[in-house]
Scaffold this motif. Structure first.
Motif, PDB file in Angstrom:
ATOM      1  N   ALA A 198      36.211  60.399  38.666  1.00 48.87           N
ATOM      2  CA  ALA A 198      36.723  60.661  37.331  1.00 48.87           C
ATOM      3  C   ALA A 198      36.055  61.857  36.655  1.00 48.87           C
ATOM      4  CB  ALA A 198      36.575  59.417  36.466  1.00 48.87           C
ATOM      5  N   LEU A 199      34.936  62.330  37.168  1.00 50.36           N
ATOM      6  CA  LEU A 199      34.281  63.495  36.590  1.00 50.36           C
ATOM      7  C   LEU A 199      35.226  64.701  36.587  1.00 50.36           C
ATOM      8  CD1 LEU A 199      31.719  64.607  35.336  1.00 50.36           C
ATOM      9  CD2 LEU A 199      30.869  65.087  37.634  1.00 50.36           C
ATOM     10  N   SER A 200      36.145  64.756  37.546  1.00 49.99           N
ATOM     11  CA  SER A 200      37.125  65.844  37.619  1.00 49.99           C
ATOM     12  C   SER A 200      38.047  65.869  36.403  1.00 49.99           C
ATOM     13  CB  SER A 200      37.971  65.711  38.881  1.00 49.99           C
ATOM     14  OG  SER A 200      37.153  65.767  40.019  1.00 49.99           O
ATOM     15  N   LEU A 201      38.140  64.748  35.697  1.00 47.81           N
ATOM     16  CA  LEU A 201      38.977  64.698  34.502  1.00 47.81           C
ATOM     17  C   LEU A 201      38.579  65.744  33.474  1.00 47.81           C
ATOM     18  CD1 LEU A 201      39.271  60.860  33.882  1.00 47.81           C
ATOM     19  CD2 LEU A 201      41.111  62.416  34.533  1.00 47.81           C
ATOM     20  N   ILE A 202      37.301  66.003  33.348  1.00 46.32           N
ATOM     21  CA  ILE A 202      36.820  66.959  32.352  1.00 46.32           C
ATOM     22  C   ILE A 202      37.443  68.328  32.592  1.00 46.32           C
ATOM     23  CG2 ILE A 202      34.782  68.117  31.414  1.00 46.32           C
ATOM     24  CD1 ILE A 202      33.250  65.485  31.943  1.00 46.32           C
ATOM     25  N   GLU A 203      37.565  68.723  33.839  1.00 50.56           N
ATOM     26  CA  GLU A 203      38.229  69.981  34.167  1.00 50.56           C
ATOM     27  C   GLU A 203      39.736  69.868  33.954  1.00 50.56           C
ATOM     28  OE1 GLU A 203      37.152  71.254  38.090  1.00 50.56           O
ATOM     29  OE2 GLU A 203      35.012  71.121  37.656  1.00 50.56           O
ATOM     30  N   ASP A 204      40.313  68.716  34.303  1.00 47.12           N
ATOM     31  CA  ASP A 204      41.755  68.527  34.156  1.00 47.12           C
ATOM     32  C   ASP A 204      42.207  68.700  32.719  1.00 47.12           C
ATOM     33  OD1 ASP A 204      42.006  67.933  36.874  1.00 47.12           O
ATOM     34  OD2 ASP A 204      42.031  65.765  36.553  1.00 47.12           O
ATOM     35  N   TRP A 205      41.463  68.152  31.759  1.00 46.35           N
ATOM     36  CA  TRP A 205      41.953  68.168  30.389  1.00 46.35           C
ATOM     37  C   TRP A 205      41.485  69.367  29.582  1.00 46.35           C
ATOM     38  CZ3 TRP A 205      39.281  62.926  30.265  1.00 46.35           C
ATOM     39  CH2 TRP A 205      37.947  63.021  29.895  1.00 46.35           C
ATOM     40  N   ALA A 206      40.799  70.321  30.202  1.00 47.91           N
ATOM     41  CA  ALA A 206      40.397  71.547  29.504  1.00 47.91           C
ATOM     42  C   ALA A 206      41.639  72.259  28.968  1.00 47.91           C
ATOM     43  CB  ALA A 206      39.617  72.460  30.448  1.00 47.91           C
ATOM     44  N   GLY A 207      41.609  72.611  27.707  1.00 45.00           N
ATOM     45  CA  GLY A 207      42.713  73.344  27.091  1.00 45.00           C
ATOM     46  C   GLY A 207      43.827  72.473  26.538  1.00 45.00           C
TER      47      GLY A 207
END
Length: 172
Positions: free
Chosen positions: A54-63
């Motif tokens: 789930a750490l990848s979520l931070i990159e996913d929701w950028a912007g």
């Protein structure tokens, strides 16, 4: 009493994320909901299915201005029970754990992103209580039955979150 206006008419950027591994029983419900809403949302709404950390979520929701996240949760009081958590006004329930098969889950990603100032302003989590998360097992009937209801709620939620609003004071 304040009222709201849509001053620019431009919709807000919304991301819908389905968490979970479809090969682990009820853990796959988030991915199933996202597949169910595909084609029912405006083309500018982004959809992501995450079965990994789930750490990848931070990159996913950028912007993005807003996030709707769907995930399985435990412990179970009633398989298929739906929880809506609006993170603008509520905290994730500590007694409820999200059924991540990794050490870093949705709740941890959200808290880290908030701490770092990287979280979208508006975040809504739909947590569906699951009963079985064993590898190779099918989704339980109660959890599968919740998919259509949650998908409908997600479509409505996205409509609400896309609104660009500005609060104004009433005329004196």
């Amino acid at each position: 009493m304040k009222r709201t206006l849509n001053p620019r008419g431009a919709p807000r950027k919304v991301l819908v994320v389905g968490m979970g591994n479809p090969d682990r029983g009820d853990d796959g419900v988030g991915a199933l909901v996202v597949r169910s809403v595909a084609g029912r949302l405006p083309a500018d709404v982004s959809l992501v299915v995450r079965s990994d950390d789930a750490l990848s979520l931070i990159e996913d929701w950028a912007g993005f201005d807003a996030l709707v996240c769907v995930d399985a949760a435990a412990p179970v009081t009633m398989p298929g029970r739906i929880h809506r958590i609006d993170l603008a006004s509520e905290q994730l329930v500590r007694e409820m754990s999200f059924a991540s098969s990794h050490a870093f889950g949705v709740a941890e990603a959200i808290e880290l992103a908030r701490t770092l100032g990287l979280a979208p302003r508006d975040m809504v989590v739909y947590a569906i209580e699951g009963a079985c998360f064993d590898p190779g097992t099918p989704m339980t009937p109660e959890v599968a039955a919740a998919v259509d209801e949650v998908a409908g709620r997600v479509v409505a939620e996205v409509g609400r979150l896309r609104q660009t609003v500005k609060e104004i004071e009433p005329y004196a």
